[in-house]
Structure formats: structure tokens, C-alpha cells
Scaffold this motif. Structure first.
Motif, PDB file in Angstrom:
ATOM      1  N   CYS A 254       0.853  -1.188   0.000  1.00  8.02           N
ATOM      2  CA  CYS A 254       0.000   0.000   0.000  1.00  8.02           C
ATOM      3  C   CYS A 254       0.891   1.241   0.000  1.00  8.02           C
ATOM      4  O   CYS A 254       1.768   1.380   0.848  1.00  8.02           O
ATOM      5  CB  CYS A 254      -0.912   0.022   1.235  1.00  8.02           C
ATOM      6  SG  CYS A 254      -1.987  -1.429   1.377  1.00  8.02           S
ATOM      7  N   SER A 292      -0.628  -1.899   5.223  1.00  5.51           N
ATOM      8  CA  SER A 292      -2.069  -1.788   4.987  1.00  5.51           C
ATOM      9  C   SER A 292      -2.447  -0.318   4.933  1.00  5.51           C
ATOM     10  O   SER A 292      -1.676   0.564   5.338  1.00  5.51           O
ATOM     11  CB  SER A 292      -2.849  -2.486   6.116  1.00  5.51           C
ATOM     12  OG  SER A 292      -2.641  -1.807   7.349  1.00  5.51           O
ATOM     13  N   TRP A 293      -3.641  -0.040   4.441  1.00  4.99           N
ATOM     14  CA  TRP A 293      -4.095   1.348   4.350  1.00  4.99           C
ATOM     15  C   TRP A 293      -4.313   1.963   5.718  1.00  4.99           C
ATOM     16  O   TRP A 293      -3.888   3.102   5.958  1.00  4.99           O
ATOM     17  CB  TRP A 293      -5.359   1.438   3.502  1.00  4.99           C
ATOM     18  CG  TRP A 293      -5.118   1.060   2.075  1.00  4.99           C
ATOM     19  CD1 TRP A 293      -5.616  -0.005   1.394  1.00  4.99           C
ATOM     20  CD2 TRP A 293      -4.276   1.761   1.138  1.00  4.99           C
ATOM     21  NE1 TRP A 293      -5.145  -0.038   0.108  1.00  4.99           N
ATOM     22  CE2 TRP A 293      -4.324   1.047  -0.082  1.00  4.99           C
ATOM     23  CE3 TRP A 293      -3.496   2.904   1.222  1.00  4.99           C
ATOM     24  CZ2 TRP A 293      -3.610   1.446  -1.205  1.00  4.99           C
ATOM     25  CZ3 TRP A 293      -2.789   3.307   0.106  1.00  4.99           C
ATOM     26  CH2 TRP A 293      -2.850   2.591  -1.087  1.00  4.99           C
ATOM     27  N   PRO A 294      -4.947   1.258   6.694  1.00  6.10           N
ATOM     28  CA  PRO A 294      -5.031   1.845   8.031  1.00  6.10           C
ATOM     29  C   PRO A 294      -3.659   2.065   8.653  1.00  6.10           C
ATOM     30  O   PRO A 294      -3.441   3.047   9.361  1.00  6.10           O
ATOM     31  CB  PRO A 294      -5.844   0.802   8.826  1.00  6.10           C
ATOM     32  CG  PRO A 294      -6.632   0.078   7.800  1.00  6.10           C
ATOM     33  CD  PRO A 294      -5.749   0.015   6.596  1.00  6.10           C
ATOM     34  N   GLU A 314      -8.342   4.620  -1.328  1.00  6.19           N
ATOM     35  CA  GLU A 314      -8.243   3.692  -0.196  1.00  6.19           C
ATOM     36  C   GLU A 314      -7.612   4.356   1.021  1.00  6.19           C
ATOM     37  O   GLU A 314      -7.980   4.058   2.161  1.00  6.19           O
ATOM     38  CB  GLU A 314      -7.434   2.452  -0.588  1.00  6.19           C
ATOM     39  CG  GLU A 314      -8.117   1.541  -1.590  1.00  6.19           C
ATOM     40  CD  GLU A 314      -7.846   1.945  -3.020  1.00  6.19           C
ATOM     41  OE1 GLU A 314      -8.156   1.147  -3.929  1.00  6.19           O
ATOM     42  OE2 GLU A 314      -7.317   3.060  -3.239  1.00  6.19           O
ATOM     43  N   GLN A 317     -10.251   6.541   2.669  1.00  9.40           N
ATOM     44  CA  GLN A 317     -11.184   5.694   3.409  1.00  9.40           C
ATOM     45  C   GLN A 317     -10.576   5.214   4.722  1.00  9.40           C
ATOM     46  O   GLN A 317     -11.261   5.125   5.753  1.00  9.40           O
ATOM     47  CB  GLN A 317     -11.580   4.496   2.546  1.00  9.40           C
ATOM     48  CG  GLN A 317     -12.374   4.852   1.294  1.00  9.40           C
ATOM     49  CD  GLN A 317     -12.522   3.673   0.362  1.00  9.40           C
ATOM     50  OE1 GLN A 317     -12.160   2.550   0.700  1.00  9.40           O
ATOM     51  NE2 GLN A 317     -13.055   3.927  -0.834  1.00  9.40           N
ATOM     52  N   ALA A 318      -9.270   4.919   4.698  1.00 10.20           N
ATOM     53  CA  ALA A 318      -8.602   4.466   5.917  1.00 10.20           C
ATOM     54  C   ALA A 318      -8.577   5.570   6.973  1.00 10.20           C
ATOM     55  O   ALA A 318      -8.766   5.314   8.169  1.00 10.20           O
ATOM     56  CB  ALA A 318      -7.185   4.002   5.592  1.00 10.20           C
ATOM     57  N   GLN A 321     -11.974   5.682   8.498  1.00 14.52           N
ATOM     58  CA  GLN A 321     -12.175   4.561   9.416  1.00 14.52           C
ATOM     59  C   GLN A 321     -11.468   4.800  10.745  1.00 14.52           C
ATOM     60  O   GLN A 321     -12.034   4.559  11.816  1.00 14.52           O
ATOM     61  CB  GLN A 321     -11.655   3.277   8.774  1.00 14.52           C
ATOM     62  CG  GLN A 321     -11.802   2.053   9.663  1.00 14.52           C
ATOM     63  CD  GLN A 321     -11.141   0.830   9.053  1.00 14.52           C
ATOM     64  OE1 GLN A 321     -10.520   0.927   8.002  1.00 14.52           O
ATOM     65  NE2 GLN A 321     -11.267  -0.309   9.714  1.00 14.52           N
ATOM     66  N   VAL A 339     -11.473  -3.990   8.836  1.00  8.66           N
ATOM     67  CA  VAL A 339     -10.239  -3.497   8.244  1.00  8.66           C
ATOM     68  C   VAL A 339     -10.290  -3.751   6.743  1.00  8.66           C
ATOM     69  O   VAL A 339     -10.462  -4.887   6.328  1.00  8.66           O
ATOM     70  CB  VAL A 339      -8.995  -4.185   8.828  1.00  8.66           C
ATOM     71  CG1 VAL A 339      -7.732  -3.680   8.138  1.00  8.66           C
ATOM     72  CG2 VAL A 339      -8.925  -3.964  10.318  1.00  8.66           C
TER      73      VAL A 339
END
Length: 344
Positions: A254, A292-294, A314, A317-318, A321, A339
Motif C-alpha cells: 500500500c 495496509s491502508w489503516p 483507499e 477511506q482508511a 475509518q 479493516v
């Protein structure tokens, strides 16, 4: 006494020359030492009596070579080699190879025979090898295992070993749960304080990285093989890509781009493999990767500054979230456990 001193000095000069290159014609050695070839032969015999395995080649162009022997005789190092050796021995405590005590003893031995001018340089140059703190102590690898792996890589012989799964902290290795593996070993590497074997797994027909502390080599080794090229041709890039979660691109799975309300100099100090570009005195562009995106959003969020997400969607969006999760955490409400999957 003067003759003895001259002879000793000439022996040291001869030994230094023999260590500098593989083969020396006798006539060239005599010329370098400003003595006769007969004196060179006598000096070579004296060095042999001291334990130096010197091989002589016959013929009109005969010469000498310092060969490998069954014992380690005294060695000669120039000043820079001695300093480099001392620094390497001081740094050996962070290798995870179980040689820390031996390295300390070797350093003390080398230091004792150094002239005063070099001892002062070594004592002034103290190297402390610091590894990134780990969640738990890193496992040590038996040096005999490293030697066995290195020998198989060098000989290009199929390696068989038992491979143990990851054990909980404090648990011993259960031989009943180990799995036999058969590989073509290619490289022995270190990453994050651990030792890994990069190899082609013959049963799975794919490249694998194996933790050296979890494998037990079997003997004898298998047949010789013709090495295949590591994907991409660069073992360092290949290993880095595997640990970054990449499968062929050797990059983070990512990667996103943001604009931060901070000077580029304030950001670049904390970004190792990212790209930082100055946009203004107090604004910069940051391109960064993560698992990862988060995870990427959380990494960017550690900068105490305004954030503008350039892309991809993405990443935005992360951030949304994580904002919900943080809001729930602040209000003691339920946390959002979903996730989004990593995009490759």
C-alpha cells in the motif's frame, strides 16, 4: 644483535608481502627485499619453522605462496586493517550469531599485540551496536548452524533440514511439530537482527525465506545444483520486498500520497524509505508505503499537522475509518473492527 634485528625485520617484511598477493616470483621477492634469492629461500624456511604454510613452485619462474594450514599462525595487519578489524569485532554483538563472547576475546587479543599508537586509536573509537528494540528478545543462532548453511550455499548443494514453527514466548522447540524441508540454498542474510536463509523450496517449487534459528540442518547434504537467479536479480531487493509484503514488485503493498502542513526538513528526519518534497516553507508532499491502508494512515497521522490526502481513495477511506475508531475510543463506545483489505 644487529644482525638478528635485521633478520627479524626482513622476515616481517617477507610475511607482509606474502599476505598481500597470492603468488610471488622468487626473483621479485628478492628485488623487493633487496636480498639474494638464496636469502629469500632461507627466510622462507624460517617462516615455515614458525608455522607459516608457504608453498614453493619449482622451475625457472618459481616462486612462493602463503597457503592455508591446519593452525592459525601469527598474522600481520597494516594500520587501517587493524582498525577495521577492531571495529568489526566491536559491532559483532548485534549479529545474533552467538559469537559475542568470542568476539570480545578476539578483540582483547588483537588489542594486546597492537603498537601503542593503534591501541590509542582503538580505545578512542568505541562502537556500541544498538538494535531497534524488539517486543521480545531476539533468538540467538548457533554459529555451527550458520557455518553449515554458509557451506551449503558456497558448495551449491541441496540442503535438508527440520523446520520448527514459531513457538510462544518461553516455549521450547517440539521436535514432533517440525517439518522436513528440502531446498536449494542461495543466500544467507540478516534482517532486523535475525538470520535468514533465502532458498528455492524444491517441494513447493517457489522461493522461500527461512529463519535460521528455527532450522536444524541434516547431514549429509544432497546433490549439487545449478543456481537459478533470485527474482529481480538483487537478493537485497528481493528480501526487502518479501518482508514488506510484496509479491514481485519489491515495494510496499500500500502506497499513498499526502500533503502535510510541515516543513520538509521536519518530516524527512522521520521518513526512511519515503519521498519528501518541499512545496513551501511550511508545506511538503509525502509519498509513503505500509503494510495496509489503516497502517499507512496511522503512520501519517503521527505528524502533528494538517493533512491533505492526494490519493488513492483507499487511503482517504482508511483515514475515515481511523477517525471513527478514535472517536469511539474517546467516547468509550464500540470500536469499528473492520479493516479494508490491502491492495497489491
Amino acid at each position: 644483535m644487529e644482525v638478528v634485528q635485521k633478520t627479524s625485520g626482513r622476515l616481517l617484511s617477507l610475511l607482509s608481502l606474502l599476505q598481500a598477493r597470492r603468488d610471488w616470483p622468487g626473483a621479485l621477492l628478492a628485488e623487493r627485499l633487496d636480498v639474494s634469492r638464496r636469502t629469500v629461500r632461507r627466510d622462507v624456511d624460517r617462516l615455515r619453522e614458525l608455522g607459516y604454510p608457504i608453498v614453493a613452485s619449482k622451475g625457472p619462474d618459481g616462486g612462493y605462496r602463503l597457503d592455508a594450514g591446519t593452525q592459525l599462525p601469527p598474522l600481520l595487519f597494516d594500520d587501517e586493517q587493524a582498525v577495521a578489524l577492531a571495529v568489526a569485532l566491536q559491532s559483532a554483538t548485534a549479529t545474533g550469531a552467538g559469537i559475542e563472547e568470542a568476539a570480545a576475546r578476539a578483540l582483547n587479543t588483537v588489542r594486546q599485540v597492537m603498537p601503542a599508537r593503534l591501541r590509542h586509536r582503538i580505545d578512542a573509537l568505541r562502537v556500541t551496536a544498538v538494535e531497534r528494540p524488539a517486543a521480545r528478545p531476539l533468538p540467538q543462532v548457533d554459529s555451527s548452524v550458520l557455518m553449515a548453511l554458509s557451506a551449503a550455499v558456497q558448495a551449491r548443494e541441496v540442503l535438508r533440514f527440520d523446520y520448527a514453527p514459531v513457538s510462544p514466548p518461553g516455549a521450547g522447540r517440539d521436535s514432533a511439530t517440525t517439518s522436513p524441508r528440502r531446498v536449494q540454498p542461495h543466500h544467507l542474510v540478516t534482517w532486523g537482527g535475525r538470520w535468514y536463509l533465502v532458498a528455492w523450496d524444491l517441494d513447493r517449487e517457489d522461493w522461500r525465506t527461512f529463519r535460521a534459528d528455527r532450522l536444524s540442518p541434516r547431514v549429509p547434504t544432497g546433490p549439487r545444483f545449478t543456481p537459478r537467479e533470485v527474482p529481480g536479480g538483487d537478493v537485497a531487493a528481493f528480501v526487502a520486498g518479501r518482508f514488506q509484503g510484496s509479491d514481485g514488485s519489491y515495494d510496499w503493498p500500500c502506497r499513498g500520497e499526502v500533503v502535510l502542513d510541515l516543513p520538509a526538513a521536519a518530516v524527512s528526519h522521520y521518513v526512511h524509505d519515503g519521498l519528501v518534497e518541499e512545496l513551501a516553507a511550511d508545506r511538503c508532499r509525502l509519498v509513503l508505503g505500509s503494510w495496509s491502508w489503516p497502517g499507512l494512515a496511522a503512520t501519517v497521522g503521527r505528524f502533528d499537522a494538517g493533512i491533505e490526502v492526494v490519493g488513492p481513495p483507499e487511503l482517504k477511506q482508511a483515514f475515515a475509518q481511523l477517525a471513527r475508531r478514535f472517536a469511539d475510543a474517546a467516547s468509550d463506545g464500540p470500536a469499528d473492527s473492520t479493516v479494508p483489505p490491502a491492495s497489491h
